[in-house]
Design a protein around this motif. Structure first.
Motif, PDB file in Angstrom:
ATOM      1  N   ARG A 146       0.882  -1.065  -0.002  1.00 54.09           N
ATOM      2  CA  ARG A 146      -0.028  -0.052   0.098  1.00 54.09           C
ATOM      3  C   ARG A 146       0.668   1.315   0.031  1.00 54.09           C
ATOM      4  O   ARG A 146       0.482   2.067  -0.784  1.00 54.09           O
ATOM      5  N   LEU A 188       0.835   4.093  -2.891  1.00 53.66           N
ATOM      6  CA  LEU A 188       0.671   5.726  -2.620  1.00 53.66           C
ATOM      7  C   LEU A 188       2.001   6.443  -3.027  1.00 53.66           C
ATOM      8  O   LEU A 188       1.702   7.664  -3.577  1.00 53.66           O
ATOM      9  N   TRP A 203       1.887   9.508  -6.105  1.00 54.56           N
ATOM     10  CA  TRP A 203       1.873  10.743  -5.150  1.00 54.56           C
ATOM     11  C   TRP A 203       1.910  11.996  -6.296  1.00 54.56           C
ATOM     12  O   TRP A 203       1.121  12.714  -6.001  1.00 54.56           O
ATOM     13  N   ASN A 248      -3.834  11.377   1.787  1.00 56.10           N
ATOM     14  CA  ASN A 248      -2.638  10.523   1.304  1.00 56.10           C
ATOM     15  C   ASN A 248      -1.323  10.936   1.909  1.00 56.10           C
ATOM     16  O   ASN A 248      -0.492   9.834   2.330  1.00 56.10           O
ATOM     17  N   GLU A 285      -1.647   9.492   5.376  1.00 55.97           N
ATOM     18  CA  GLU A 285      -1.213   7.891   5.355  1.00 55.97           C
ATOM     19  C   GLU A 285       0.144   7.488   4.981  1.00 55.97           C
ATOM     20  O   GLU A 285       0.454   6.443   5.537  1.00 55.97           O
ATOM     21  N   ILE A 286       0.686   8.160   4.065  1.00 56.45           N
ATOM     22  CA  ILE A 286       2.037   7.821   3.771  1.00 56.45           C
ATOM     23  C   ILE A 286       2.906   7.939   4.797  1.00 56.45           C
ATOM     24  O   ILE A 286       3.777   7.012   5.222  1.00 56.45           O
TER      25      ILE A 286
END
Length: 231
Positions: A129, A133, A137, A218, A221-222
């Motif tokens: 995952r 991402l 990006w 995002n 989450e990264i």
């Protein structure tokens, strides 16, 4: 002779076994060494990415704040347009125009990410995952450029010219400066074109803010996944 041949045969087999064992040990040691090097390189890459995306998050929050302030100014302009027949204070109208309809571009730092991709080190990361991402990006950020470019183009080509038709820039941006050519703020807010332009910019600003929100999700989450990989 038979005894000697048997001894030589056993000796040869023993030598072969020792060589094979030696080779296997060498291979295993090499794998351990490579694993150690890869682990250290992975940690180095992850730390660089973590620092970069934390900086990007700070930049993003700054851009979002100023863009949101501009958006709220346009909402206020819409409210003033709706009640312009009851507003007589030019100061209120003037203060709400000082933002100028600006659009704030989000330009993240991508040095560590591009280095990890070009070197292949990104494949040291095990979390699929996170890799997904990271690879998506820059495309996500590029999508936001389309929104901000539309907003900036609209502001410069349409919004700013109608401001200049009714107002003097020095009266808007410099509080104590007065122009010999007085501004007609009430006339501006009564102009139907100004109403249309204001509404259009509200729409475009809203879309851009929505893009920034997606990028922020995002980004968060990264950072979270990177921290998980570092543990």
């Amino acid at each position: 002779m038979e005894n000697k041949t048997g001894k030589y045969f056993k000796y040869a087999i023993g030598e072969i076994v020792l060589v094979v064992i030696g080779i296997l040990i060498a291979i295993q040691l090499n794998e351990w060494r490579n694993d150690s090097i890869n682990t250290k390189q992975k940690q180095k890459v992850l730390l660089a990415l973590k620092t970069e995306f934390e900086v990007n998050l700070t930049r993003l929050d700054t851009v979002f704040y100023y863009q949101e302030q501009s958006f709220l100014k346009f909402i206020k302009s819409k409210d003033l347009i709706d009640s312009i027949n009851y507003v007589t204070d030019n100061t209120i109208l003037k203060q709400n125009l000082a933002h100028g309809g600006f659009g704030y571009s989000y330009n993240p730092v991508n040095g560590a990410l591009r280095s990890a991709v070009s070197s292949g080190d990104i494949h040291l990361i095990e979390n699929e995952r996170l890799i997904e991402l990271l690879f998506s990006w820059e495309d996500l950020v590029i999508d936001s450029y389309e929104e901000i470019e539309l907003l900036q183009k609209y502001s410069m080509e349409i919004y700013i010219p109608i401001l200049h038709k009714y107002t003097q820039a020095r009266e808007i941006y410099f509080k104590k400066d007065q122009s010999s050519h007085r501004s007609h703020f009430v006339g501006l807010f009564k102009d139907p074109l100004f109403e249309n332009y204001t509404q259009e910019i509200i729409f475009k600003s809203y879309n851009y803010l929505d893009e920034l929100k997606k990028i922020r999700i995002n980004n968060l989450e990264i950072v979270e996944l990177i921290e998980g990989e570092l543990k």
